[in-house]
Design an enzyme around this catalytic site. Structure first.
Site, short mmCIF file in Angstrom:
data_model
loop_
_atom_site.label_atom_id
_atom_site.label_comp_id
_atom_site.label_asym_id
_atom_site.label_seq_id
_atom_site.Cartn_x
_atom_site.Cartn_y
_atom_site.Cartn_z
N HIS A 55 36.06 -44.40 10.33
CA HIS A 55 37.05 -45.15 9.79
C HIS A 55 37.67 -46.39 10.61
CE1 HIS A 55 40.02 -45.96 6.53
NE2 HIS A 55 40.93 -45.64 7.76
N SER B 264 42.66 -50.55 6.48
CA SER B 264 43.00 -49.16 5.52
C SER B 264 44.03 -49.18 4.57
CB SER B 264 43.12 -48.18 6.60
OG SER B 264 43.27 -46.66 5.97
N ASP C 96 32.56 -43.12 7.45
CA ASP C 96 33.96 -42.88 7.02
C ASP C 96 34.05 -41.80 6.42
OD1 ASP C 96 36.72 -43.34 6.20
OD2 ASP C 96 36.25 -45.40 5.85
#
Length: 341
Positions: free
Chosen positions: A286, A114, A230
């Site tokens: 995610h 991320s 996501d």
């Protein structure tokens, strides 16, 4: 008498085995790698620790999670350029620490999670330390994101998001809210280029720095992993350097349709044309990824022989979280690397 000698010999063998395996450091045959975690996380958290240990176990490569400040809090509040500077200093120190990261001075690999991916790119482009060979990016906001991460669709989140967006490019927020450094509002590009302190520099959108481009394009492999469901990165295609066109939220440009690619601002086009970019799409939200996908898309870039030397599952893989044990998880069951949304 013979029995006594046999017992002594047996004890000696056990002592020798113990000291051999537990006193001498492990020997690693592949380039070391570092992990850079995402926002709200820290290296000491169970998920990141087990993720690093898992890849180390599988690949027989020496892995190390690089922490910046106190981790969770600083990941939100420390300006990204400052985070990159700290990461750079730590990598340089690690390269000289034989006990921790022997061989890093000859090059190393990065696995980014991320927000950790923009820190990773800062290491590659801005830092003059050891060369990065392979960069594996899991859910990275490379082209920016159009929303503050980890805020869902509640009324309070919508209000907060609107307030932040109204002043996101102010000096105060740029200095005190890390995600503001890669928040890119498609309908406010002039203010983004003028006020955003990190992403326009990282993506070479203002002053075209040939050194940044040269360093990024020197990667041997760039692996870009996008998560199909996501809901944190807006749009999810930013994981592949795709993004909204300037002035509109109506559609999403593919990476090769963006200005960053067509004008080759950072060397992405050069890498792609050389066959060094891998665009990977995996199911899940995610940072949710199955073991089988880790083995298929991440592991080969940590060691050339990793797939031939995969160990069987055993207790040393640990559990990801207190309620999740890898020994009992099927290869195709998603693993949650980040629980803070």
């Amino acid at each position: 008498m013979g029995y006594r000698h046999l017992s002594t010999a047996t004890i000696f063998i056990f002592i020798f085995i113990f000291f051999f395996f537990f006193t001498f450091p492990a020997t690693y045959h592949s380039l070391p790698f570092i992990v850079l975690h995402g926002i709200s996380d820290k290296c000491s958290n169970r998920g990141v620790t087990k993720f690093t240990n898992l890849l180390t176990d599988w690949s027989a490569s020496q892995g190390y999670c690089v922490e910046i400040g106190d981790g969770s809090w600083d990941s939100w509040t420390m300006p990204l350029m400052e985070q990159v500077e700290i990461a750079c200093e730590k990598v340089v120190k690690l390269s000289g620490n034989v006990k921790k990261m022997s061989g890093l001075s000859d090059g190393y690999n990065i696995v980014g999670l991320s927000q950790g991916n923009v820190i990773a790119r800062g290491l590659i482009e801005f830092c003059g330390g050891p060369p990065v060979k392979n960069f594996i990016s899991l859910a990275g906001p490379h082209a920016g994101t159009a929303s503050i991460p980890f805020c869902k669709t509640t009324v309070m989140c919508i209000i907060l998001d609107s307030l932040i967006k109204a002043g996101i490019y102010s000096d105060y927020l740029q200095e005190h809210l890390a995600p503001s450094g890669y928040l890119k509002i498609p309908t406010d590009i002039p203010d983004y280029l003028k006020g955003c302190k990190f992403l326009p520099v990282l993506n070479n959108e203002i002053d075209r720095n040939s050194t940044y481009k040269e360093r990024f394009s020197s990667l041997e492999n760039l692996v870009l992993v996008m998560f199909e469901q996501d809901s944190i990165l807006i749009p999810k295609e930013t994981s592949w350097f795709g993004y909204y066109p300037d002035g509109s939220f109506d559609s999403v440009l593919l990476a090769n349709e963006t200005k960053l690619y067509t004008e080759d601002l950072i060397g992405l086009k050069a890498l792609d044309e050389a066959g060094k970019v891998k665009y990977v799409s995996v199911p899940g939200n995610h940072l949710q990824i199955a073991q089988s996908d880790l083995k298929k898309y991440v592991l080969p870039y940590l060691t050339d022989e990793a797939m031939e030397r995969l160990p069987n599952k055993r207790h040393s893989f640990y559990d990801w979280f207190s309620t999740l044990d890898l020994n009992r998880v099927a290869d195709d069951e998603p693993l949650l690397l980040h629980t803070v949304y």
